[in-house]
Write an enzyme that holds these catalytic residues in place. Structure first.
Site, PDB file in Angstrom:
ATOM      1  N   HIS A 144      17.489  60.802  44.829  1.00  0.00           N
ATOM      2  CA  HIS A 144      18.534  59.994  44.185  1.00  0.00           C
ATOM      3  C   HIS A 144      19.155  59.024  45.195  1.00  0.00           C
ATOM      4  O   HIS A 144      19.271  57.815  44.924  1.00  0.00           O
ATOM      5  CB  HIS A 144      19.598  60.930  43.616  1.00  0.00           C
ATOM      6  CG  HIS A 144      20.800  60.234  43.044  1.00  0.00           C
ATOM      7  ND1 HIS A 144      21.000  60.086  41.701  1.00  0.00           N
ATOM      8  CD2 HIS A 144      21.882  59.653  43.645  1.00  0.00           C
ATOM      9  CE1 HIS A 144      22.139  59.434  41.478  1.00  0.00           C
ATOM     10  NE2 HIS A 144      22.688  59.166  42.655  1.00  0.00           N
ATOM     11  N   GLU A 145      19.554  59.563  46.332  1.00  0.00           N
ATOM     12  CA  GLU A 145      20.201  58.715  47.343  1.00  0.00           C
ATOM     13  C   GLU A 145      19.233  57.686  47.924  1.00  0.00           C
ATOM     14  O   GLU A 145      19.653  56.592  48.300  1.00  0.00           O
ATOM     15  CB  GLU A 145      20.784  59.583  48.459  1.00  0.00           C
ATOM     16  CG  GLU A 145      21.870  60.542  48.008  1.00  0.00           C
ATOM     17  CD  GLU A 145      23.032  59.849  47.296  1.00  0.00           C
ATOM     18  OE1 GLU A 145      23.289  58.661  47.603  1.00  0.00           O
ATOM     19  OE2 GLU A 145      23.663  60.485  46.436  1.00  0.00           O
ATOM     20  N   HIS A 153      19.497  54.471  45.947  1.00  0.00           N
ATOM     21  CA  HIS A 153      20.604  53.621  46.391  1.00  0.00           C
ATOM     22  C   HIS A 153      20.280  52.967  47.736  1.00  0.00           C
ATOM     23  O   HIS A 153      20.492  51.765  47.934  1.00  0.00           O
ATOM     24  CB  HIS A 153      21.882  54.460  46.543  1.00  0.00           C
ATOM     25  CG  HIS A 153      22.412  55.021  45.274  1.00  0.00           C
ATOM     26  ND1 HIS A 153      22.586  54.272  44.128  1.00  0.00           N
ATOM     27  CD2 HIS A 153      22.853  56.274  44.963  1.00  0.00           C
ATOM     28  CE1 HIS A 153      23.099  55.026  43.173  1.00  0.00           C
ATOM     29  NE2 HIS A 153      23.255  56.253  43.646  1.00  0.00           N
TER      30      HIS A 153
END
Length: 434
Positions: free
Chosen positions: A24-25, A28
């Protein structure tokens, strides 16, 4: 051995959880770097740092509490109206805004003026914030479809498990035949346990959902093509109307709801069946739909959670679970008396479901979730577009920091809900087996 497998299942789930958070990170991180934003930190977990290493301009690390993760981007919020980063206020709400703004400028270095997130166009900021949940969706789809196409899934088939002796309404909640009850159409036609129905009324059938729909749409004479001991036979049945459990449209049933439809009178057998790509995609769509419905219904489940946690009420199978509850289920999966391949498949589906939940939850347009930042970027784009069309002065970047008091309230609600789920997961967990 059971204890060892339970612990192994928990460890495997935690590893899957950490990978999902890092994935997920990374969404970003990669898009922020692509748009030239400086990212000084990439962390998995919260709390004390267990390990970290600085490479280039970014510190990568793992923290002690695996309940999330974050990347630190320079300049997530624009300066205040006076152009300053920090100006203390006696107002507690104003102080929240100023603290959030100051945190966004920590570790500011010479040359960062053009590398701050708020200086990027709204569509770029939207992509940066959407990329995290999107990576969870990608992982969920890939894992789910791969498992269904390779391992298969336990599902109802067109094979016959049992044949009803007589016609009994589903609402009767009984399988006992009473005097005068006519034989079921399946029994009268000679259908037997172990038969595999491959055709209905001249049409080929492969899935239980299709066969179920055909049966319910038919009353009167119909032909059944069955395979019995390797030989195909044609049976003739006379279907009747009966009160049956309402179908959910996917081969399952809606609890405690009944409709009048065509009735044959047998129970389908279950088995592990590999899915084709279209079937797997269809099931993934069903999973997304169920996830959306579960998210909408989440507030209504709080009373049941409270009762399960503090009043000893029964914990429902569809009750929300936190990381502790999901890890406990992961331990149960590895201790089940099922083939090893199905243990692996079930664990992968559990991780896929966790990633789908992360995707849907983070899309909520509330700070501090990714969806809140996405909503801010959309509003800024609309506001600037409106000003341009009507030849008004550019209003500048939308200051999401002004919403931080609301974000703290939302975060407080999330924390309370998380603690409630944690208590329920510890004292009254959801179990796969009784």
């Amino acid at each position: 051995m059971t204890t060892f497998m339970t612990v192994l299942g928990i460890v495997v789930f935690v590893v899957g959880l950490l990978f999902s958070i890092a994935w997920h990170e990374f969404g970003h991180f990669s898009t922020a770097k692509m748009f030239g934003v400086r990212v000084p930190q990439f962390m998995v977990g919260f709390g004390p740092t267990l390990w970290s290493k600085t490479k280039g301009e970014t510190e990568y690390g793992i923290k002690a509490v695996p309940l999330g993760g974050y990347i630190r981007m320079i300049g997530m919020f624009p300066p205040g109206d006076d152009g300053k980063v920090r100006q203390r206020s006696t107002s507690p709400f104003r102080g929240m805004i100023e603290d959030a703004r100051a945190a966004a400028y920590e570790e500011l270095q010479p040359g960062d003026e053009k590398r701050m997130l708020y200086t990027r166009r709204p569509w770029k900021r939207f992509i940066v914030m959407f990329a995290g949940p999107f990576m969870n969706l990608v992982l969920a789809v890939v894992v789910f479809v791969t498992v269904l196409m390779t391992f298969g899934i336990n599902t109802q088939t067109t094979s016959v498990s049992t044949v009803s002796e007589c016609v009994i309404p589903a609402s009767a909640q009984s399988d006992k035949c009473h005097g005068g009850a006519p034989a079921s159409p399946a029994k009268a036609a000679g259908l037997q346990p172990g038969d595999k129905i491959v055709g209905f009324d001249g049409h080929k059938v492969e899935e239980w959902g299709d066969l179920q729909q055909s049966i319910r749409e038919t009353t009167g004479p119909a032909t059944l093509t069955v395979e019995r001991d390797g030989v195909r036979k044609t049976l003739r049945a006379d279907l009747i109307e009966n009160k049956v459990a309402k179908s959910d449209g996917r081969g399952g049933y809606v609890p405690d709801e009944y409709v009048t439809a065509g009735f044959l009178g047998f129970t389908p057998a279950s088995g592990v069946v590999q899915q084709s790509f279209p079937q797997a995609v269809g099931r993934m769509g069903d999973m997304v739909e169920s996830g959306v419905h579960a998210l909408v219904a989440l507030p209504g489940k709080v009373p049941d959670l409270w009762n399960a946690a503090f009043d000893g009420a029964e914990r429902k199978q569809d009750s929300p679970m936190g990381v502790v509850g999901a890890a406990r289920v992961g331990g149960e999966v590895f201790s089940l008396d099922i083939p090893p391949s199905q243990r692996v498949a079930t664990m992968l589906l559990l991780v896929a479901g966790f990633n789908l939940s992360l995707f849907l939850f983070n899309l909520l347009p509330l700070l501090p979730l990714d969806g809140g930042h996405m909503a801010g970027a959309v509003w800024e784009s609309l506001r600037r577009g409106f000003a341009k069309v009507f030849r008004r002065p550019d209003p500048g970047p939308f200051d999401v920091a002004k919403l931080m008091p609301v974000a703290y309230v939302v975060a407080g609600v999330f924390i309370c809900f998380t603690l409630l789920v944690l208590v329920a997961d510890v004292v009254n967990p959801v179990r796969l087996t009784g």
